[in-house]
Scaffold this motif. Structure first.
Motif, PDB file in Angstrom:
ATOM      1  N   LYS A   3      26.747  14.715  61.984  1.00  0.00           N
ATOM      2  CA  LYS A   3      26.757  15.887  61.447  1.00  0.00           C
ATOM      3  C   LYS A   3      26.237  15.636  59.977  1.00  0.00           C
ATOM      4  CE  LYS A   3      29.541  17.763  64.876  1.00  0.00           C
ATOM      5  NZ  LYS A   3      30.762  18.190  65.605  1.00  0.00           N
ATOM      6  N   LYS A   4      25.718  16.517  59.185  1.00  0.00           N
ATOM      7  CA  LYS A   4      25.579  16.537  57.955  1.00  0.00           C
ATOM      8  C   LYS A   4      27.056  16.472  56.783  1.00  0.00           C
ATOM      9  CE  LYS A   4      20.893  18.440  57.581  1.00  0.00           C
ATOM     10  NZ  LYS A   4      19.972  19.375  56.846  1.00  0.00           N
ATOM     11  N   LEU A   5      27.943  17.277  57.570  1.00  0.00           N
ATOM     12  CA  LEU A   5      29.115  17.384  56.757  1.00  0.00           C
ATOM     13  C   LEU A   5      30.051  16.665  57.267  1.00  0.00           C
ATOM     14  CD1 LEU A   5      30.623  18.951  54.325  1.00  0.00           C
ATOM     15  CD2 LEU A   5      31.020  20.582  56.141  1.00  0.00           C
ATOM     16  N   ALA A   6      30.903  15.774  56.176  1.00  0.00           N
ATOM     17  CA  ALA A   6      32.368  15.280  56.485  1.00  0.00           C
ATOM     18  C   ALA A   6      33.344  15.880  55.814  1.00  0.00           C
ATOM     19  CB  ALA A   6      32.233  13.592  56.291  1.00  0.00           C
ATOM     20  N   ILE A   7      34.351  16.449  56.510  1.00  0.00           N
ATOM     21  CA  ILE A   7      35.610  16.774  55.908  1.00  0.00           C
ATOM     22  C   ILE A   7      36.661  15.739  55.685  1.00  0.00           C
ATOM     23  CG2 ILE A   7      37.490  18.479  55.984  1.00  0.00           C
ATOM     24  CD1 ILE A   7      35.866  20.144  57.856  1.00  0.00           C
ATOM     25  N   ALA A   8      37.031  15.451  54.322  1.00  0.00           N
ATOM     26  CA  ALA A   8      37.853  14.231  54.195  1.00  0.00           C
ATOM     27  C   ALA A   8      39.127  14.819  53.818  1.00  0.00           C
ATOM     28  CB  ALA A   8      37.206  13.253  53.231  1.00  0.00           C
ATOM     29  N   TYR A  71      40.476   8.421  47.413  1.00  0.00           N
ATOM     30  CA  TYR A  71      39.229   9.143  48.003  1.00  0.00           C
ATOM     31  C   TYR A  71      38.077   8.075  47.629  1.00  0.00           C
ATOM     32  CZ  TYR A  71      40.285  13.877  49.568  1.00  0.00           C
ATOM     33  OH  TYR A  71      40.892  15.141  50.026  1.00  0.00           O
ATOM     34  N   ASN A  72      37.818   7.496  46.590  1.00  0.00           N
ATOM     35  CA  ASN A  72      36.802   6.506  46.352  1.00  0.00           C
ATOM     36  C   ASN A  72      37.002   5.356  47.314  1.00  0.00           C
ATOM     37  OD1 ASN A  72      36.110   7.815  43.853  1.00  0.00           O
ATOM     38  ND2 ASN A  72      37.018   6.472  42.536  1.00  0.00           N
ATOM     39  N   GLU A  73      38.006   4.926  47.855  1.00  0.00           N
ATOM     40  CA  GLU A  73      37.805   3.791  48.724  1.00  0.00           C
ATOM     41  C   GLU A  73      37.601   4.681  50.248  1.00  0.00           C
ATOM     42  OE1 GLU A  73      38.653   0.202  48.427  1.00  0.00           O
ATOM     43  OE2 GLU A  73      38.180   0.770  46.520  1.00  0.00           O
ATOM     44  N   GLY A  74      37.980   5.368  50.658  1.00  0.00           N
ATOM     45  CA  GLY A  74      37.911   5.901  51.783  1.00  0.00           C
ATOM     46  C   GLY A  74      36.384   6.576  52.076  1.00  0.00           C
ATOM     47  N   LEU A  75      35.931   7.315  50.878  1.00  0.00           N
ATOM     48  CA  LEU A  75      34.490   8.018  51.029  1.00  0.00           C
ATOM     49  C   LEU A  75      33.416   6.854  51.422  1.00  0.00           C
ATOM     50  CD1 LEU A  75      34.976  10.778  48.568  1.00  0.00           C
ATOM     51  CD2 LEU A  75      34.941  10.899  50.853  1.00  0.00           C
ATOM     52  N   LYS A  76      33.606   5.698  50.752  1.00  0.00           N
ATOM     53  CA  LYS A  76      32.697   4.615  51.086  1.00  0.00           C
ATOM     54  C   LYS A  76      32.435   4.196  52.524  1.00  0.00           C
ATOM     55  CE  LYS A  76      34.456   1.755  47.145  1.00  0.00           C
ATOM     56  NZ  LYS A  76      35.183   0.391  46.634  1.00  0.00           N
ATOM     57  N   GLU A  77      33.262   4.696  53.299  1.00  0.00           N
ATOM     58  CA  GLU A  77      33.236   4.442  54.687  1.00  0.00           C
ATOM     59  C   GLU A  77      32.636   5.562  55.530  1.00  0.00           C
ATOM     60  OE1 GLU A  77      33.902   1.570  55.899  1.00  0.00           O
ATOM     61  OE2 GLU A  77      34.829   1.020  54.005  1.00  0.00           O
ATOM     62  N   ILE A  78      32.224   6.702  54.653  1.00  0.00           N
ATOM     63  CA  ILE A  78      31.762   7.954  55.233  1.00  0.00           C
ATOM     64  C   ILE A  78      30.240   8.064  55.009  1.00  0.00           C
ATOM     65  CG2 ILE A  78      31.933  10.390  55.417  1.00  0.00           C
ATOM     66  CD1 ILE A  78      34.971   9.948  55.045  1.00  0.00           C
ATOM     67  N   PRO A  79      29.395   8.057  55.873  1.00  0.00           N
ATOM     68  CA  PRO A  79      27.831   8.061  55.682  1.00  0.00           C
ATOM     69  C   PRO A  79      27.308   9.361  55.458  1.00  0.00           C
ATOM     70  CG  PRO A  79      28.222   7.555  57.957  1.00  0.00           C
ATOM     71  CD  PRO A  79      29.560   7.811  57.207  1.00  0.00           C
ATOM     72  N   HIS A  80      27.964  10.455  55.300  1.00  0.00           N
ATOM     73  CA  HIS A  80      27.495  11.939  55.519  1.00  0.00           C
ATOM     74  C   HIS A  80      26.587  12.325  54.258  1.00  0.00           C
ATOM     75  CE1 HIS A  80      30.106  11.553  58.958  1.00  0.00           C
ATOM     76  NE2 HIS A  80      29.606  12.684  59.543  1.00  0.00           N
ATOM     77  N   GLU A  81      25.752  13.527  54.649  1.00  0.00           N
ATOM     78  CA  GLU A  81      24.944  13.954  53.290  1.00  0.00           C
ATOM     79  C   GLU A  81      25.957  14.755  52.598  1.00  0.00           C
ATOM     80  OE1 GLU A  81      21.009  16.829  52.534  1.00  0.00           O
ATOM     81  OE2 GLU A  81      21.883  16.054  54.699  1.00  0.00           O
ATOM     82  N   TYR A  82      26.929  15.490  52.914  1.00  0.00           N
ATOM     83  CA  TYR A  82      27.747  16.215  52.182  1.00  0.00           C
ATOM     84  C   TYR A  82      29.182  15.646  52.634  1.00  0.00           C
ATOM     85  CZ  TYR A  82      23.527  19.608  52.509  1.00  0.00           C
ATOM     86  OH  TYR A  82      22.401  19.905  52.395  1.00  0.00           O
ATOM     87  N   TYR A  83      30.144  15.912  51.380  1.00  0.00           N
ATOM     88  CA  TYR A  83      31.657  15.501  51.610  1.00  0.00           C
ATOM     89  C   TYR A  83      32.310  16.891  51.471  1.00  0.00           C
ATOM     90  CZ  TYR A  83      30.924  10.495  50.648  1.00  0.00           C
ATOM     91  OH  TYR A  83      30.239   9.378  50.715  1.00  0.00           O
ATOM     92  N   ILE A 175      30.719  18.549  48.116  1.00  0.00           N
ATOM     93  CA  ILE A 175      29.760  17.947  47.004  1.00  0.00           C
ATOM     94  C   ILE A 175      28.781  17.114  47.822  1.00  0.00           C
ATOM     95  CG2 ILE A 175      31.361  16.000  46.633  1.00  0.00           C
ATOM     96  CD1 ILE A 175      30.358  15.760  43.738  1.00  0.00           C
ATOM     97  N   ARG A 176      27.737  17.048  47.202  1.00  0.00           N
ATOM     98  CA  ARG A 176      26.458  16.009  47.949  1.00  0.00           C
ATOM     99  C   ARG A 176      26.988  14.515  47.735  1.00  0.00           C
ATOM    100  NH1 ARG A 176      21.741  19.250  48.945  1.00  0.00           N
ATOM    101  NH2 ARG A 176      21.739  21.040  47.677  1.00  0.00           N
ATOM    102  N   SER A 177      26.870  13.840  48.840  1.00  0.00           N
ATOM    103  CA  SER A 177      27.483  12.432  48.557  1.00  0.00           C
ATOM    104  C   SER A 177      26.547  11.602  47.515  1.00  0.00           C
ATOM    105  CB  SER A 177      27.574  11.689  50.002  1.00  0.00           C
ATOM    106  OG  SER A 177      26.127  11.814  50.676  1.00  0.00           O
ATOM    107  N   LYS A 178      25.234  11.968  47.510  1.00  0.00           N
ATOM    108  CA  LYS A 178      24.351  11.276  46.595  1.00  0.00           C
ATOM    109  C   LYS A 178      24.921  11.488  45.160  1.00  0.00           C
ATOM    110  CE  LYS A 178      20.548  14.192  46.328  1.00  0.00           C
ATOM    111  NZ  LYS A 178      20.830  14.766  44.966  1.00  0.00           N
TER     112      LYS A 178
END
Length: 220
Positions: A3-8, A71-83, A175-178
């Motif tokens: 999916k495009k969105l990851a809820i973290a 969040y910085n550490e964990g989001l490195k493992e999440i490849p989605h387009e949006y967080y 937020i857009r991950s990029k």
């Protein structure tokens, strides 16, 4: 298909919050993948998640890195387009995600979006930390649509719109991950006090302090 969105959801010894609020997130977030980023909890959060929520993905940090670092550490493992960064003490409502994804798809200039945030205990009133999106005055004082200093407004639909804002609440924002990584994530020199930055009049939540209703969003 991913999916495009990851809820973290960042967690540290927060089993009680997860037990209370995660069922609603799972129920009303079928169009997203859900992650819990664990900051080396010493309670039984991980065992609870594995036993009760097999569809929720768990990322284990090697230390308690706090809010920004966690969040910085964990989001490195999440490849989605949006967080979507969501506090663990938040109640979400049906269709809370749909207007956000629609707006991201419609306007590529939008980097981040905050939903309307209301009080969990007084659901007709805005929540202190974010309300209907953050602004700042010419003297540098931050305030919110729906909250000036400690004065909270009753929600009468006055902010049921889309509006550019100056900052968004870390209680919940998309937020857009990029764009997140273009800024190298969060600046870990800063500790959260009343959190971060964006607004949408079509999506709504409520934390233990707050609540997010549907169809309210604010942008930045």
């Amino acid at each position: 298909m991913q999916k495009k969105l990851a809820i973290a959801i960042l967690n540290w010894n927060g089993k009680n919050w997860l037990e209370k609020f995660l069922p609603g997130v799972v129920q009303f977030s079928q169009n997203a993948d859900i992650y819990v980023i664990d900051n080396l909890s010493t309670d039984d959060s991980i065992a609870f998640l594995n036993a009760s929520f097999p569809t929720v993905k768990v990322i284990r940090n090697n230390n308690n890195h706090g809010f920004a670092g966690g969040y910085n550490e964990g989001l490195k493992e999440i490849p989605h387009e949006y967080y979507c960064l969501l506090n663990s003490d938040v109640e979400v409502t049906e269709h809370w995600i749909d207007p956000v994804l629609e707006l991201f798809g419609k306007d590529m200039s939008i980097s981040a979006i905050q939903p309307k945030i209301l009080s969990y205990n007084h659901k007709n009133y805005f929540e202190f930390a974010g309300a209907a999106g953050g602004l700042i005055d010419n003297l540098g004082y931050p305030y919110c649509r729906g909250r000036i200093f400690d004065d909270l407004e009753e929600d009468k639909g006055q902010y049921d719109d889309e509006a550019e804002i100056f900052w968004a609440s870390g209680c919940c924002f998309f937020i857009r991950s990029k764009d997140f990584w273009a800024q190298n994530g969060f600046d870990e020199r800063f500790l959260p006090t009343r959190k971060k930055l964006t607004y949408v009049g079509g999506s709504l939540i409520q934390e233990k302090r707050s609540f997010i209703p549907e169809n309210q969003r604010y942008i930045m």
